[in-house]
Scaffold this motif. Structure first.
Motif, PDB file in Angstrom:
ATOM      1  N   UNK A 242      73.978  -9.441  24.744  1.00 51.96           N
ATOM      2  CA  UNK A 242      72.828  -8.587  24.468  1.00 51.96           C
ATOM      3  C   UNK A 242      72.171  -8.180  25.777  1.00 51.96           C
ATOM      4  N   UNK A 243      71.843  -6.895  25.907  1.00 48.73           N
ATOM      5  CA  UNK A 243      71.238  -6.397  27.135  1.00 48.73           C
ATOM      6  C   UNK A 243      69.744  -6.692  27.184  1.00 48.73           C
ATOM      7  N   UNK A 244      69.284  -7.085  28.367  1.00 47.15           N
ATOM      8  CA  UNK A 244      67.861  -7.282  28.629  1.00 47.15           C
ATOM      9  C   UNK A 244      67.507  -6.526  29.909  1.00 47.15           C
ATOM     10  N   UNK A 270      81.287 -12.097  33.935  1.00 48.17           N
ATOM     11  CA  UNK A 270      81.495 -11.004  32.980  1.00 48.17           C
ATOM     12  C   UNK A 270      80.338 -10.012  33.038  1.00 48.17           C
ATOM     13  N   UNK A 271      79.116 -10.523  33.074  1.00 50.05           N
ATOM     14  CA  UNK A 271      77.945  -9.649  33.157  1.00 50.05           C
ATOM     15  C   UNK A 271      77.895  -8.941  34.510  1.00 50.05           C
ATOM     16  N   UNK A 283      67.387  -4.694  37.749  1.00 45.39           N
ATOM     17  CA  UNK A 283      66.420  -4.787  36.649  1.00 45.39           C
ATOM     18  C   UNK A 283      67.069  -5.243  35.348  1.00 45.39           C
ATOM     19  N   UNK A 284      68.304  -5.743  35.428  1.00 43.89           N
ATOM     20  CA  UNK A 284      68.966  -6.170  34.203  1.00 43.89           C
ATOM     21  C   UNK A 284      69.935  -7.321  34.351  1.00 43.89           C
ATOM     22  N   UNK A 288      69.837 -10.390  31.742  1.00 45.52           N
ATOM     23  CA  UNK A 288      70.870 -10.457  30.714  1.00 45.52           C
ATOM     24  C   UNK A 288      71.608 -11.791  30.766  1.00 45.52           C
ATOM     25  N   UNK A 289      71.888 -12.292  31.968  1.00 38.42           N
ATOM     26  CA  UNK A 289      72.570 -13.582  32.086  1.00 38.42           C
ATOM     27  C   UNK A 289      71.718 -14.689  31.496  1.00 38.42           C
TER      28      UNK A 289
END
Length: 416
Positions: A242-244, A270-271, A283-284, A288-289
């Motif tokens: 899921x993206x944050x 992977x991210x 900024x992500x 996300x991690x």
């Protein structure tokens, strides 16, 4: 020609992704020399732990917790050399570790002047806790090279920085609003696996304008600075994680930094591969991690610990801070603020009223054992680093921490 152009696109995307991973992996092997896979246990915050006292109460010296240690990355670009010096002096403390990076856009003369300052400053030489990345990295604004640079610095700090508890990234546009004694004292009383990172899963317009487009950061394979560029094809939003998104400025725990660098499961890599072609990846990536890692999602505190003033509606960059922002900065209780005019009047006011810092001097603390006679810097003589003398800034910061860790704020705002 159009068909030939399209055939070139997949190799180009693959090459940029591979270059980022190769840069990161070789950096860490060079500085650490150990495998990435590790079975090291990661401590997790217990839900039943009582995080903070409602008020700071005097307690016997013998029962005071040992102060933590911070590891700072302070970075800048062309024209930021003098400001990096000022920020470094303002946030310096012998307990901490520091890495200074002036990117390749700066001239060799500017980088050399900063290197001489770092290597030649008496206290830095005596304590040995300030380093400069001499072989500067090429940083592309909004590109994944910014993430690579952060991981590069973190790898050096894990390899050479000894024991530290939190990693803090700052730029030449940041400045402290509290002393390091204030910061160390306040963080002595909270769990050391907390991660202060502003984040949200409500990415809104960023899904179409950042997640789906594919960008190439030319800094991954060029020696000269250039902007990112887009390719025609787009991709779907990932389903494997899921993206944050959130602020690029953060205070991250050592266990989480170790997880990002060592990656004992495959999620960080992977991210990282995904964010190689993501616009404004700083900024992500970390957001996300951390929110997709079961061991860390419950350690997040949803704040970047910065005062930042935005236009309404927000523009791409925040407002440059002026004297008129002073009261709002204090009311925020934040330990840092950005963006500042270089060497502006507001910085002089912060030095005088909040940090008690003279020009070209350290921010004083309990570790300073020298004399003030004839305008001398008392911190030119290093005393006992573990002696802390917190001031009013510690009370402001404690109020912010109490708020962020309150029942109404802490759990409900984690990885939402």
């Amino acid at each position: 020609m159009q068909l030939r152009h399209r055939k070139c696109i997949p190799p180009l995307v693959f090459a940029s992704t591979f270059a980022l991973l190769l840069l990161f992996f070789t950096t860490y092997y060079h500085f650490h020399g150990i495998p990435f896979l590790s079975s090291r246990h990661v401590p997790v915050v217990d839900d039943s732990f009582h995080f903070v006292e409602h008020q700071l109460r005097p307690i016997p010296v013998s029962t005071l917790p040992s102060p933590p240690r911070f590891a700072y990355l302070v970075s800048g670009s062309a024209g930021n050399g003098n400001m990096l010096r000022r920020v470094l002096l303002a946030i310096y403390h012998p307990l901490n570790q520091y890495i200074v990076h002036l990117d390749r856009k700066a001239s060799p003369q500017e980088r050399l002047a900063l290197e001489r300052f770092v290597k030649g400053y008496k206290v830095f030489k005596e304590v040995g806790n300030v380093r400069m990345i001499v072989k500067a990295n090429l940083i592309t604004y909004r590109g994944s090279t910014m993430v690579a640079n952060t991981l590069h610095a973190a790898a050096i700090l894990l390899r050479e920085g000894g024991d530290w508890d939190w990693f803090i990234n700052l730029s030449a546009s940041d400045y402290p609003l509290v002393t390091q004694d204030d910061l160390l004292h306040t963080f002595s009383h909270i769990p050391r696996d907390l991660n202060f990172i502003d984040h949200t899963s409500k990415i809104g317009w960023k899904a179409s304008q950042r997640a789906k487009p594919v960008i190439i950061d030319s800094g991954l394979y060029n020696l000269r600075r250039a902007d990112v560029f887009w390719i025609r094809q787009k991709r779907s939003v990932p389903t494997a994680f899921k993206l944050f998104t959130g602020s690029a400025w953060m205070v991250l725990s050592r266990p989480f930094i170790e997880y990002c660098v060592w990656g004992w499961d495959n999620l960080p890599r992977k991210v990282l591969m995904y964010y190689t072609n993501f616009l404004s990846s700083p900024e992500g990536y970390f957001h996300t991690v951390i929110c997709n890692a079961e061991a860390f999602r419950n350690t997040t505190v949803n704040s970047d610990l910065h005062f930042i003033s935005w236009d309404n509606p927000p523009r791409q960059h925040p407002q440059l801070l002026r004297l008129a922002h002073m009261n709002r900065m204090l009311e925020s209780n934040a330990p840092f603020a950005r963006k500042f005019y270089q060497n502006g009047r507001l910085l002089d006011k912060i030095d005088a009223e909040l940090l008690s810092r003279g020009r070209e001097m350290f921010t004083p603390g309990g570790w300073c054992a020298g004399s003030r006679e004839n305008g001398a810097d008392p911190c030119s003589v290093v005393g006992t680093p573990t002696v802390l003398k917190p001031g009013p800034g510690a009370q402001r910061l404690q109020a912010l921490i109490n708020f962020l860790l309150s029942d109404a704020i802490f759990r409900p705002r984690q990885c939402e």
